[in-house]
Motif scaffolding. Sequence first.
Motif: not given
Length: 278
Positions: A136-139, A141-144, A149-150, A190-191
């Motif tokens: 959820q944190w990755i989803a 927070h836009d970033g590299a 993420f594979p 990610f949504d």
Amino acid sequence: MKSCEVDGRRVDYYEEGTGEPVLLLHGYPQSASCWRHQIPRLAAHYRVIAPDWPGFGHSEPPATAPTYDEEVARLDRLAHRFGLEAFNLIAHDYGGFLGLGYTLRHPDRVLRLGLLNTRAHGVFRPWFYRVMLAQQWIATHDGALRRRFPLVPVHDLALRRYRRLGCFDRGLQREYLGWMDGPEGRRRYFDFFAHYPVPRVSWLAAGLDQITCPTAIVWGDRDLYLPMGTARELAARIPGATLTQLGGADHYVMEERPDQVTAALLELLAQHTSVQTG
């Protein structure tokens, strides 16, 4: 498969048989094909409908954000689209999470309820709860990391255990993971996790003793993600619920133990219900 529109988006689904309706809901990251062992046997006695949940399998992603409340409301619109006024609801994993909320909000529409290895009213094992929080944190927070993420390789690795158990092969796994491939799939993924309620949804636990329809809890007791305690609490808190514990079975029980799961579901569907089909 057949197709229909819900909220202006295409939903693909299997439909077989006639009689009292049975709606099958799959979990993450699968499709309706996970019910391939149960559909023909249930369809010998019932009208069976198994959709690819919006955003999964071959169905288009939802037109509105997949918050928990909206997903439960979407389930109601989906049921109406299939012409289901009162129906049996059998659900696994994410489908069970939604199905429990639906049953509490629409008790007059659920004839019988089957819950299979689902977080239901609870949460995941501690290690996986932390994984979900990280996703959820990755989803959100836009970033590299989000861009690179594979997704498919990580899921391929996670599902290796279940391929070895014979739940599905690589061909079917490609169907299960196909929705997250490419830029559109990444956006879907990610949504979904940006809106997924990782902590407990308090009103689900509070409402368990209000469920009056015949209910079956079917559970693999070696589930890596979900504790057996969740199943026991469901069976203890829901009046008259039965618990079928599948010893040594893991998370994807309807694929790992198809005969035992189907038998438990047929037993549930044979129980008397006070809800009228109309």
